[in-house]
Design a protein around this motif. Structure first.
Motif, PDB file in Angstrom:
ATOM      1  N   GLU A 241      27.016 -16.854 -62.363  1.00  0.00           N
ATOM      2  CA  GLU A 241      28.544 -16.472 -62.249  1.00  0.00           C
ATOM      3  C   GLU A 241      28.802 -15.437 -62.114  1.00  0.00           C
ATOM      4  O   GLU A 241      29.901 -14.948 -62.195  1.00  0.00           O
ATOM      5  N   ARG A 242      27.858 -13.938 -62.493  1.00  0.00           N
ATOM      6  CA  ARG A 242      28.094 -12.828 -62.139  1.00  0.00           C
ATOM      7  C   ARG A 242      26.737 -12.446 -61.107  1.00  0.00           C
ATOM      8  O   ARG A 242      25.633 -13.424 -60.859  1.00  0.00           O
ATOM      9  N   HIS A 243      26.514 -11.057 -60.688  1.00  0.00           N
ATOM     10  CA  HIS A 243      25.723 -10.659 -59.798  1.00  0.00           C
ATOM     11  C   HIS A 243      25.074  -9.468 -61.006  1.00  0.00           C
ATOM     12  O   HIS A 243      25.676  -8.922 -62.081  1.00  0.00           O
ATOM     13  N   SER A 244      23.826  -9.503 -60.305  1.00  0.00           N
ATOM     14  CA  SER A 244      22.820  -9.139 -60.802  1.00  0.00           C
ATOM     15  C   SER A 244      22.458  -7.422 -60.184  1.00  0.00           C
ATOM     16  O   SER A 244      23.284  -7.501 -59.310  1.00  0.00           O
ATOM     17  N   VAL A 245      22.254  -6.204 -60.917  1.00  0.00           N
ATOM     18  CA  VAL A 245      22.220  -4.559 -60.587  1.00  0.00           C
ATOM     19  C   VAL A 245      21.002  -5.128 -59.182  1.00  0.00           C
ATOM     20  O   VAL A 245      19.313  -6.398 -59.342  1.00  0.00           O
ATOM     21  N   ALA A 246      21.065  -4.925 -58.085  1.00  0.00           N
ATOM     22  CA  ALA A 246      20.197  -5.166 -56.947  1.00  0.00           C
ATOM     23  C   ALA A 246      18.993  -4.491 -57.026  1.00  0.00           C
ATOM     24  O   ALA A 246      18.626  -2.932 -57.625  1.00  0.00           O
ATOM     25  N   ASP A 247      17.754  -5.503 -56.340  1.00  0.00           N
ATOM     26  CA  ASP A 247      16.948  -4.765 -56.449  1.00  0.00           C
ATOM     27  C   ASP A 247      16.102  -5.018 -55.186  1.00  0.00           C
ATOM     28  O   ASP A 247      17.356  -4.498 -53.796  1.00  0.00           O
ATOM     29  N   CYS A 248      15.314  -4.028 -54.535  1.00  0.00           N
ATOM     30  CA  CYS A 248      14.868  -3.217 -53.305  1.00  0.00           C
ATOM     31  C   CYS A 248      13.393  -2.593 -52.766  1.00  0.00           C
ATOM     32  O   CYS A 248      12.708  -2.613 -54.127  1.00  0.00           O
ATOM     33  N   VAL A 249      13.226  -3.367 -51.916  1.00  0.00           N
ATOM     34  CA  VAL A 249      11.754  -3.369 -51.310  1.00  0.00           C
ATOM     35  C   VAL A 249      11.619  -2.478 -49.937  1.00  0.00           C
ATOM     36  O   VAL A 249      12.743  -3.482 -49.334  1.00  0.00           O
ATOM     37  N   ALA A 250      10.138  -1.638 -50.002  1.00  0.00           N
ATOM     38  CA  ALA A 250      10.147  -0.740 -48.275  1.00  0.00           C
ATOM     39  C   ALA A 250       8.755  -1.321 -48.023  1.00  0.00           C
ATOM     40  O   ALA A 250       8.465  -1.391 -48.338  1.00  0.00           O
ATOM     41  N   ALA A 495      21.129   1.882 -63.469  1.00  0.00           N
ATOM     42  CA  ALA A 495      19.417   1.872 -62.884  1.00  0.00           C
ATOM     43  C   ALA A 495      19.471   0.529 -60.904  1.00  0.00           C
ATOM     44  O   ALA A 495      17.990   1.122 -60.228  1.00  0.00           O
ATOM     45  N   GLU A 496      20.572   1.071 -60.600  1.00  0.00           N
ATOM     46  CA  GLU A 496      20.485   0.338 -59.165  1.00  0.00           C
ATOM     47  C   GLU A 496      20.271   2.052 -57.985  1.00  0.00           C
ATOM     48  O   GLU A 496      21.281   2.238 -57.943  1.00  0.00           O
ATOM     49  N   ALA A 497      19.174   1.920 -58.012  1.00  0.00           N
ATOM     50  CA  ALA A 497      19.007   3.166 -56.364  1.00  0.00           C
ATOM     51  C   ALA A 497      19.749   4.329 -57.202  1.00  0.00           C
ATOM     52  O   ALA A 497      19.380   5.067 -55.999  1.00  0.00           O
TER      53      ALA A 497
END
Length: 700
Positions: A241-250, A495-497
């Motif tokens: 119903e909503r979107h999360s905080v984004a995560d990221c990998v390099a 918390a998103e980057a």
């Protein structure tokens, strides 16, 4: 062209800052829309720093053209989730007042007093606002705020944010990026039903088409990495119903995968000690701090956070007048660096208080802005006096009479500098100004090689885009550099980057309620788990404390028995524990001179707690587990911590009378805090123990 940053993920109706990174204040930057969803009326900003508010779900792409080329900022907008809610307060809950003096403040309006006024209906103040699901703290305030303000919390119903975590591995001829997606409380989705969207960072030379996406996994062929020299960042969000905080990998060209958002490894096990710099020693100098490092060693702390050390007209230091030199009364920069080096020799890291939401009213740049000097005219957020909540009587007051910061320009009339709450002497700087952004980035650079981290004051007042730039900038210099935000109440978006550690206001307020017998002790467990419900990702850490330089001393507020249990809670629950100087010495004044001749028994108690946390992995890294228990008082609580093959049971008692707690576990009777055998009875599966303040036992 300095790229404006990673893709941004928002809901319709939320604003996104568009700004060039590492800007040249003298250069010209222009934005244009490259892509937007059908039906959107969104246009590109006409200024170098602008704000985009998506009006239709979908993908938006903006191009920024500058002196060294062009770059693209992508925004992924999801359906809006805000719901109309109403704040209410009975008029008689406020002392005698003029209804025109009442306004509503909170994070929803950046705590700007006088901007939003409630209507009065049949003796009740009513204010309507649209907010996302969750708990929203707000206050009904008189004027710019006073001790009579009424603060409360309103819950907007609806599902909590989902959460996501990315990890990667090489499999055959590709890097497989897997997403662990978890639904939020109240969601109608299951974990498997959540959608996962993967986006390749526009800065890294590849596009989304290179990914082979299958549900919660994305494959990045190794052959695609042959065309790049640097790591490729892949972002992802979980969507229900909503979107999360984004995560990221390099993903590096050799196929190795690094997680971008993980905090520095050292902070996971650290104990932080906050020093109010002008009260820690009689002399109040860096040299005197250096001579006290053996005391910090004796406490066993790993990190010292210093309140501001830069030039300021105040004793607390949060009104900065010179960002590039230390305060003259504290000592020279060389003396400061000597103190930091001495801490490093003892394995203690130093965190610097970074205050960049505002400056002191006495800062030279404020004087120049108030005087209308061209290069400084828009250095601060200036608003027409007619649109402010101020009166002509306010304008009659000068600075010495605590009048509002203002100016008069012939072409603009009388204007008032924006400030939060009633903080008239610290006007907000304007991050829509390239000159401000350049200046504050230089400040970040100035001290980054000297200290080990920044505690960022009023972080909620600085745009997310700027914090993301700071995060990337510091990550490139030192992956072990720490960023701690003061955002009250805390917000998962940081918390998103952006930040590694967040103020835990939820546990703090709960510990005060428990200590004052206004809540049962078991409520601390719900507070400790609140980050999951609030949508914080699992990589985020939370700084837990019972007092700091802005709060009353817990000992004075709740008494010695509750203080011992509260300190033990902070040091035995998950998170990053913080001790405020003097807490361990029996201090009762929140900024008093350090009581070096204070309570030795309390200091020994804190030393034992810190030592137990350092020696027992379950207390620093263990997962919080429920424990079936029964206590003879609401002032007591028990819980378990698990790490690998170790489980410990923690029993706390906030009351003045010893508590008897019975729990379902067999234990070794040696208390891990004192090293002594405790008075307990066990039948092999159930244990009964008497607790004065804290007992920590390892299960058999």
């Amino acid at each position: 062209m300095r790229h404006p940053g990673p893709p941004r993920f928002v809901a319709v109706g939320e604003s996104v800052e568009l700004a060039p990174r590492d800007p040249d204040p003298k250069a010209t930057y222009r934005w244009r829309v490259l892509e937007k969803p059908d039906g959107s009326d969104l246009e590109a900003p006409e200024t170098a720093v602008g704000h985009a508010e998506p009006d239709v779900p979908g993908t938006y792409r903006f191009e920024c053209a500058g002196p060294d080329g062009t770059a693209v900022q992508r925004i992924r907008a999801f359906p809006g989730v805000r719901r109309e809610t109403t704040f209410e307060l009975e008029r008689d809950e406020l002392p005698d007042h003029n209804p025109g003096d009442v306004s509503v403040i909170g994070p929803f309006n950046e705590h700007l007093a006088g901007r939003d006024r409630p209507r009065l209906e049949d003796g009740t103040y009513v204010f309507d606002v649209e907010l996302p699901p969750g708990d929203h703290r707000h206050g009904f305030v008189l004027g710019e705020g006073s001790e009579h303000d009424v603060w409360t919390e309103t819950t907007v119903p609806g599902p909590a944010r989902p959460r996501i975590r990315l990890d990667g591995r090489v499999e055959d001829d590709a890097v497989v990026i897997g997403a662990e997606a978890t639904t939020g409380d109240g969601s109608e989705f299951t974990d498997d039903e959540l959608a996962v969207e993967f986006l390749v960072d526009d800065r890294d030379g590849l596009d989304d088409g290179v990914l082979e996406v299958d549900g919660h996994e994305a494959r990045l062929p190794l052959r695609a990495l042959e065309s790049v020299d640097d790591p490729v960042r892949v972002h992802a969000v979980a969507v229900g119903e909503r979107h999360s905080v984004a995560d990221c990998v390099a993903v590096s060209p050799d196929g190795s995968v690094d997680r971008v958002n993980d905090p520095p490894a050292w902070i996971r096990d650290a104990v932080v000690y906050e020093v109010f710099v002008r009260s820690f020693t009689d002399e109040g100098t860096f040299e005197s701090f250096e001579r006290r490092v053996p005391y910090l060693e004796s406490l066993g702390v790993d990190c010292v956070w210093l309140t501001p050390v830069l030039e300021s007209p105040t004793t607390h230091g949060y009104h900065t007048t010179d960002y590039f030199d230390t305060a003259s009364d504290l000592g020279s920069r060389d003396a400061f660096e000597s103190f930091v080096e001495r801490c490093h020799e003892s394995g203690i890291r130093v965190v610097f208080d970074l205050v960049i939401n505002h400056t002191a009213r006495e800062h030279a740049n404020f004087d120049l802005s108030a005087a209308g000097v061209d290069d400084y005219a828009d250095w601060y957020v200036w608003e027409p006096f007619e649109e402010s909540h101020l009166t002509e009587h306010d304008l009659e007051k000068g600075r010495d009479e605590y009048g509002p910061p203002r100016r008069y320009l012939p072409d603009r009339g009388t204007e008032v500098a924006q400030y939060y709450f009633n903080w008239r002497n610290i006007p907000n700087v304007n991050y829509d100004s390239l000159a401000v952004r350049r200046y504050m980035l230089d400040v970040v650079d100035e001290w980054a090689d000297v200290v080990d981290g920044y505690r960022c004051d009023v972080a909620w007042g600085v745009p997310h885009g700027f914090w993301k730039e700071v995060h990337d900038r510091l990550e490139g210099r030192d992956p072990e550099f720490l960023l701690l935000d003061e955002t009250i109440p805390r917000d998962p978006a940081y918390a998103e980057a952006e930040f590694d550690v967040h103020y835990d206001t939820t546990l703090y307020w709960t510990l005060v309620d428990v200590g004052n017998d206004e809540a049962p002790a078991e409520s601390i467990l719900e507070a400790a788990r609140a980050p999951d419900r609030e949508g914080f990702p699992d990589w985020s850490l939370h700084m837990r404390y019972i007092e700091n330089h802005d709060e009353d001393r817990y000992l004075e507020t709740c008494g010695p028995h509750a203080q011992r249990a509260a300190a033990a809670a902070v040091l035995t629950l998950p998170g990053v524990p913080m001790l405020y100087y003097g807490q361990e010495r029996g201090a009762t004044g929140y900024r008093q001179l350090m009581p070096w001749e204070g309570d030795g028994e309390s200091t020994a108690f804190h030393r034992r707690l810190v030592a137990a946390r350092r020696s027992e992995p379950a207390l620093s890294r263990g997962a919080l587990r429920d424990l079936a228990y029964d206590a003879d008082t609401d002032a007591a609580v028990a819980f378990a911590r698990d790490h690998e093959d170790q489980r410990v049971v923690v029993a706390l008692n906030f009351g003045e009378v010893p508590a008897t707690i019975t729990f379902d576990a067999a234990v070794d009777p040696t208390d891990l805090v004192t090293g002594n055998s405790v008075d307990c009875e066990t039948d092999g599966s159930e244990t009964m123990v008497t607790v004065d303040d804290v007992v920590v036992l390892e299960t058999a």
